[in-house]
Design a protein around this motif. Structure first.
Motif, PDB file in Angstrom:
ATOM      1  N   GLY A 219      41.232  40.431  40.780  1.00 34.45           N
ATOM      2  CA  GLY A 219      42.539  40.031  41.281  1.00 34.45           C
ATOM      3  C   GLY A 219      43.459  39.455  40.233  1.00 34.45           C
ATOM      4  O   GLY A 219      44.656  39.271  40.490  1.00 34.45           O
ATOM      5  N   GLU A 220      42.930  39.132  39.047  1.00 40.77           N
ATOM      6  CA  GLU A 220      43.771  38.642  37.949  1.00 40.77           C
ATOM      7  C   GLU A 220      44.208  39.815  37.091  1.00 40.77           C
ATOM      8  O   GLU A 220      43.379  40.615  36.656  1.00 40.77           O
ATOM      9  N   LEU A 221      45.502  39.908  36.844  1.00 42.66           N
ATOM     10  CA  LEU A 221      46.065  40.994  36.058  1.00 42.66           C
ATOM     11  C   LEU A 221      46.411  40.518  34.657  1.00 42.66           C
ATOM     12  O   LEU A 221      46.956  39.433  34.475  1.00 42.66           O
ATOM     13  N   LYS A 222      46.117  41.361  33.681  1.00 41.33           N
ATOM     14  CA  LYS A 222      46.379  40.989  32.294  1.00 41.33           C
ATOM     15  C   LYS A 222      46.482  42.249  31.447  1.00 41.33           C
ATOM     16  O   LYS A 222      46.154  43.349  31.895  1.00 41.33           O
ATOM     17  N   LYS A 236      48.643  37.702  39.637  1.00 40.98           N
ATOM     18  CA  LYS A 236      47.643  38.123  40.605  1.00 40.98           C
ATOM     19  C   LYS A 236      48.100  39.421  41.270  1.00 40.98           C
ATOM     20  O   LYS A 236      49.294  39.648  41.457  1.00 40.98           O
ATOM     21  N   GLY A 237      47.139  40.246  41.664  1.00 36.63           N
ATOM     22  CA  GLY A 237      47.469  41.479  42.354  1.00 36.63           C
ATOM     23  C   GLY A 237      46.574  42.612  41.928  1.00 36.63           C
ATOM     24  O   GLY A 237      45.393  42.410  41.603  1.00 36.63           O
ATOM     25  N   VAL A 253      54.652  46.047  35.899  1.00 40.30           N
ATOM     26  CA  VAL A 253      54.872  46.378  37.304  1.00 40.30           C
ATOM     27  C   VAL A 253      53.516  46.414  37.991  1.00 40.30           C
ATOM     28  O   VAL A 253      52.565  47.004  37.462  1.00 40.30           O
ATOM     29  N   TRP A 254      53.415  45.777  39.174  1.00 37.49           N
ATOM     30  CA  TRP A 254      52.133  45.737  39.868  1.00 37.49           C
ATOM     31  C   TRP A 254      52.334  45.546  41.362  1.00 37.49           C
ATOM     32  O   TRP A 254      53.455  45.343  41.840  1.00 37.49           O
ATOM     33  N   GLU A 255      51.228  45.621  42.095  1.00 41.67           N
ATOM     34  CA  GLU A 255      51.252  45.425  43.543  1.00 41.67           C
ATOM     35  C   GLU A 255      50.646  44.065  43.879  1.00 41.67           C
ATOM     36  O   GLU A 255      49.597  43.701  43.344  1.00 41.67           O
ATOM     37  N   GLU A 256      51.319  43.328  44.760  1.00 38.69           N
ATOM     38  CA  GLU A 256      50.827  42.018  45.178  1.00 38.69           C
ATOM     39  C   GLU A 256      51.260  41.745  46.611  1.00 38.69           C
ATOM     40  O   GLU A 256      52.452  41.788  46.917  1.00 38.69           O
TER      41      GLU A 256
END
Length: 265
Positions: A219-222, A236-237, A253-256
């Motif tokens: 769940g952590e984005l990096k 997060k996402g 760009v991401w989904e959350e």
């Protein structure tokens, strides 16, 4: 759906329930979308719905996908939409696994630079679901024999559902990223893989000699800079995508929480 944009056109591909890859084209001057037909030339041959497209800046578009026309098993097929054409060319087999099929649940990746095309896909050989790379130097007229990426292997009787990503450098060399057993790697063809850390759903972007790999870990984005090993936490996402801007900032760009979010870092 998948999207690629060239100098004068954009193309969107999307899978239908009948196993066909439909495509839509936007003329940038007319600002009007048109449905043009299908990418696969055998009706119902792409029921898995896993494919990818790419283009150059001369309005040539390319596609790679999982296709079951050989013994009802998924293997890698390819087609191109040359500049000025309104229909994709005759579909071509790029790779058929000696075990009759490639991994059925991972989307292949495709990248293009000039006349060079690279297709990466997760294979199935003796129960191993490793990443393979096939390349062409003549816009897809001929592809070389696909070769395995990295030195490790992943014996798995399950679906990874993670196709990784690839792109070209300015010198036409290729960058790839993918995950094995929950660990994300960076790899150049013919070399050893470099471990970047735990994660999945990885993607890659390159600009001016700088390459970063985006990934999610619980769940952590990096994203991680391949050259410096510097790691940057995004939030997060899931499904993080990055793009290195000309000023060296990174567009994320991401989904959350069922929403699409973005920011520059």
């Amino acid at each position: 759906p998948q999207l690629a944009s060239s100098a004068h056109y954009s193309v969107v591909t999307a899978m239908g329930q009948n196993g066909d890859i439909h495509f839509f084209m936007l003329n940038h001057k007319k600002e009007q979308w048109q449905e043009k037909g299908t990418v696969n030339d055998l009706k119902g041959s792409a029921p898995e719905g896993l494919m990818n497209i790419a283009c150059d800046n001369q309005d040539n578009f390319y596609a790679a996908w999982l296709d079951i026309r050989l013994n009802k098993r998924n293997n890698i097929f390819f087609s191109s939409l040359p500049a000025g054409h309104t229909q994709w060319l005759k579909n071509k087999l790029v790779y058929q696994s000696p075990d009759e099929h490639v991994c059925e649940c991972c989307r292949p990746s495709i990248a293009v630079k000039g006349s060079n095309i690279a297709i990466m896909f997760r294979n199935w050989v003796n129960g191993s679901r490793d990443l393979y790379l096939a390349t062409s130097a003549d816009k897809g007229q001929v592809f070389n024999t696909a070769t395995k990426l990295g030195t490790g292997t992943w014996k798995l009787n399950a679906c990874p559902m993670d196709g990784g990503g690839l792109n070209f450098n300015a010198d036409n060399s290729i960058n790839t990223t993918w995950q094995r057993q929950g660990v994300v790697y960076y790899c150049k063809p013919g070399g050893n893989e470099k471990e970047l850390g735990k994660g999945r759903d990885c993607s890659i972007s390159t600009n001016a000699g700088q390459t970063i790999v985006a990934l999610g870990d619980g769940g952590e984005l990096k994203y991680k800079n391949v050259q410096t090993d510097r790691e940057t936490i995004v939030g997060k996402g899931s499904y993080l995508k990055t793009y290195i801007l000309p000023n060296d900032k990174v567009l994320c760009v991401w989904e959350e929480n069922s929403m699409i979010k973005s920011k520059k870092i």
